[in-house]
Design an enzyme around this catalytic site. Structure first.
Site, mmCIF file in Angstrom:
data_model
loop_
_atom_site.group_PDB
_atom_site.id
_atom_site.type_symbol
_atom_site.label_atom_id
_atom_site.label_comp_id
_atom_site.label_asym_id
_atom_site.label_seq_id
_atom_site.Cartn_x
_atom_site.Cartn_y
_atom_site.Cartn_z
ATOM 1 N N CYS A 172 0.921 -33.838 -12.655
ATOM 2 C CA CYS A 172 1.378 -33.654 -14.044
ATOM 3 C C CYS A 172 1.745 -32.191 -14.235
ATOM 4 O O CYS A 172 1.230 -31.338 -13.526
ATOM 5 C CB CYS A 172 0.262 -33.906 -15.048
ATOM 6 N N ARG B 134 4.213 -32.117 -21.953
ATOM 7 C CA ARG B 134 3.793 -32.327 -20.570
ATOM 8 C C ARG B 134 4.559 -33.498 -19.963
ATOM 9 O O ARG B 134 5.145 -34.329 -20.681
ATOM 10 C CB ARG B 134 2.300 -32.611 -20.530
ATOM 11 N N ASN C 182 -4.930 -33.621 -14.293
ATOM 12 C CA ASN C 182 -5.861 -33.856 -13.177
ATOM 13 C C ASN C 182 -6.263 -32.561 -12.490
ATOM 14 O O ASN C 182 -5.431 -31.663 -12.271
ATOM 15 C CB ASN C 182 -5.216 -34.784 -12.140
HETATM 16 C C1 LIG Z 1 -4.130 -39.757 -14.866
HETATM 17 C C2 LIG Z 1 -3.916 -38.685 -15.932
HETATM 18 C C3 LIG Z 1 -3.602 -37.396 -15.246
HETATM 19 C C4 LIG Z 1 -2.301 -37.454 -14.533
HETATM 20 C C5 LIG Z 1 -2.255 -36.391 -13.498
HETATM 21 O O1 LIG Z 1 -2.651 -35.253 -13.688
HETATM 22 N N1 LIG Z 1 -1.790 -36.789 -12.347
HETATM 23 C C6 LIG Z 1 -1.837 -35.931 -11.212
HETATM 24 C C7 LIG Z 1 -2.129 -36.741 -10.008
HETATM 25 S S1 LIG Z 1 -2.853 -35.735 -8.807
HETATM 26 O O2 LIG Z 1 -4.293 -36.017 -8.858
HETATM 27 O O3 LIG Z 1 -2.612 -34.366 -9.022
HETATM 28 O O4 LIG Z 1 -2.275 -36.212 -7.590
HETATM 29 C C8 LIG Z 1 -5.117 -38.479 -16.824
HETATM 30 C C9 LIG Z 1 -4.766 -37.482 -17.970
HETATM 31 C C10 LIG Z 1 -5.622 -37.876 -19.162
HETATM 32 C C11 LIG Z 1 -6.553 -38.955 -18.604
HETATM 33 C C12 LIG Z 1 -7.194 -39.925 -19.622
HETATM 34 C C13 LIG Z 1 -7.956 -39.153 -20.696
HETATM 35 O O5 LIG Z 1 -8.833 -38.190 -20.131
HETATM 36 C C14 LIG Z 1 -8.719 -40.111 -21.617
HETATM 37 C C15 LIG Z 1 -9.590 -41.146 -20.883
HETATM 38 C C16 LIG Z 1 -10.831 -40.496 -20.308
HETATM 39 C C17 LIG Z 1 -11.722 -41.540 -19.608
HETATM 40 O O6 LIG Z 1 -12.818 -40.870 -19.074
HETATM 41 C C18 LIG Z 1 -10.934 -42.206 -18.485
HETATM 42 C C19 LIG Z 1 -9.710 -42.883 -19.073
HETATM 43 C C20 LIG Z 1 -8.790 -41.903 -19.820
HETATM 44 C C21 LIG Z 1 -7.767 -42.799 -20.524
HETATM 45 C C22 LIG Z 1 -8.110 -40.902 -18.864
HETATM 46 C C23 LIG Z 1 -7.309 -41.627 -17.774
HETATM 47 C C24 LIG Z 1 -6.588 -40.664 -16.817
HETATM 48 O O7 LIG Z 1 -7.517 -39.941 -16.078
HETATM 49 C C25 LIG Z 1 -5.677 -39.678 -17.596
HETATM 50 C C26 LIG Z 1 -4.544 -40.506 -18.213
#
Ligand SMILES: C[C@H](CCC(=O)NCCS(=O)(=O)O)[C@H]1CC[C@H]2[C@@H]3[C@H](O)C[C@@H]4C[C@H](O)CC[C@]4(C)[C@H]3C[C@H](O)[C@]12C
Length: 324
Positions: free
Chosen positions: A2, A16, A79
């Site tokens: 992200c 974002r 993340n």
């Molecule tokens: C997956 C999302 C982040 C995307 C990202 O940064 N991808 C990068 C991938 S990598 O690792 O760098 O490869 C994160 C951002 C916000 C997160 C959400 C928010 O924190 C709100 C809740 C929190 C709960 O604990 C889990 C579900 C959730 C609904 C989360 C799901 C997921 O982890 C999300 C949607």
């Protein structure tokens, strides 16, 4: 992966990309001033700043990924896998669960300065929202028109960094991302001078050669460099349309196309949505992977003194404007 970015013209913009292989069921959500936030350890907030953002609503509770409040403060969680470390609740601190951090700050802070003061007292806890929604390993960018900070909760505690570029991606920790920018001092939006040496008559056979050396891949370190360069060199008019358009172009520099980031089992990480918030006007603009038309939700068109969440499921599918 992200990427988050800020941009200032006449108004201040914050947004974002959210890159992942699946969606949780994202919605644009307005939490009006009297929507009750029940914090696990910090009681209930009955009256607060109104918030608009992208969230998954679980059991009536908005779990925000990124949002702004009516005072012009923005915040996004990205993340930070393997580096984020949250703690057990402790006495003498403000214990806030990871999934509560965005509403905790946006409900009561009008500026980065106020957020920084609250974070000094903060302990981000490892409390999961539910068995189905375990803790997400994130770090956060918080920004207003005067500046931005990055907040990372790691093994040795909470770190708050000034974020002078106003962008953020994922790993490695922010300090390393900033240090890595030193390696790109030479890149430029201008045509480069021939400094090769030996009097060789080297040619500038193409436009854009000043940017040679910018990394083109999708790793979070490379996206950080690319989006920082794009944002720092960005030029646009000041109108709403020109600013919003330019903002989507800045984040377009790190767009993820299906197929280029294979996460296994025929799954690919893609840019599920891109957001751009006008923090002065309280407007949340977004596009999705399948819908390039910009859709907008204006918090001020809702009853901000209400108690109920207002929810807009995302508009999905291309909206093609036929000209004949
Ligand atoms: C997956 C999302 C982040 C995307 C990202 O940064 N991808 C990068 C991938 S990598 O690792 O760098 O490869 C994160 C951002 C916000 C997160 C959400 C928010 O924190 C709100 C809740 C929190 C709960 O604990 C889990 C579900 C959730 C609904 C989360 C799901 C997921 O982890 C999300 C949607």
């Amino acid at each position: 992966m992200c990427t988050a970015a800020t941009y200032k013209t006449k108004d201040f913009y914050f947004g974002r990309t959210l890159d992942y292989e699946f969606s949780y069921g994202d919605e644009v959500v307005v939490a009006p001033r009297r929507f009750p936030f029940h914090f696990r350890y910090m009681g209930m907030t009955e009256s607060h700043y109104a918030i608009i953002g992208m969230a998954y609503v679980a059991g009536g509770c908005p779990l925000f990924y990124d949002a702004i409040n009516e005072k012009g403060l923005g915040m996004a969680g990205l993340n930070f896998v393997g580096n984020a470390d949250y703690k057990e609740p402790v006495s003498g601190k403000d214990n806030v669960a990871q999934f509560e951090f965005i509403p905790w700050i946006l409900s009561q802070c009008a500026s980065v300065q106020e957020a920084r003061a609250l974070i000094e007292r903060l302990n981000i806890t490892n409390t999961p929202f539910s068995a189905e929604l375990p803790v997400a390993e994130l770090h956060w960018i918080i920004a207003d028109r005067d500046g931005a900070i990055t907040v990372e909760s790691m093994k040795d505690g909470i770190r708050i960094y000034d974020n002078p570029v106003g962008v953020m991606t994922n790993n490695p920790p922010f300090e390393k991302q900033m240090f890595n920018l030193n390696n790109y001092r030479h890149v430029s939006s201008k045509t480069p001078q021939n400094t090769f040496g030996g009097g060789l008559p080297l040619d500038t056979y193409s436009r854009g050669m000043g940017g040679m050396g910018l990394p083109g891949d999708l790793s979070s370190q490379s996206r950080f460099v690319r989006v920082a360069f794009t944002k720092m060199n960005s030029v646009s008019g000041e109108s709403e349309a020109e600013s919003v358009s330019q903002f989507f172009h800045i984040l377009g520099s790190v767009d993820q196309q299906r197929g280029c980031c294979d996460v296994g089992e025929k799954e690919y990480e893609i840019t599920l949505y891109t957001s751009c918030c006008n923090t002065d006007k309280g407007i949340y603009y977004y596009t999705t992977y399948e819908n390039h038309q910009i859709t907008a939700v204006d918090m001020h068109r809702e009853d901000l003194d209400g108690r109920e969440l207002v929810r807009y499921p995302l508009v999905l599918g291309e909206q093609i404007n036929w000209q004949n």
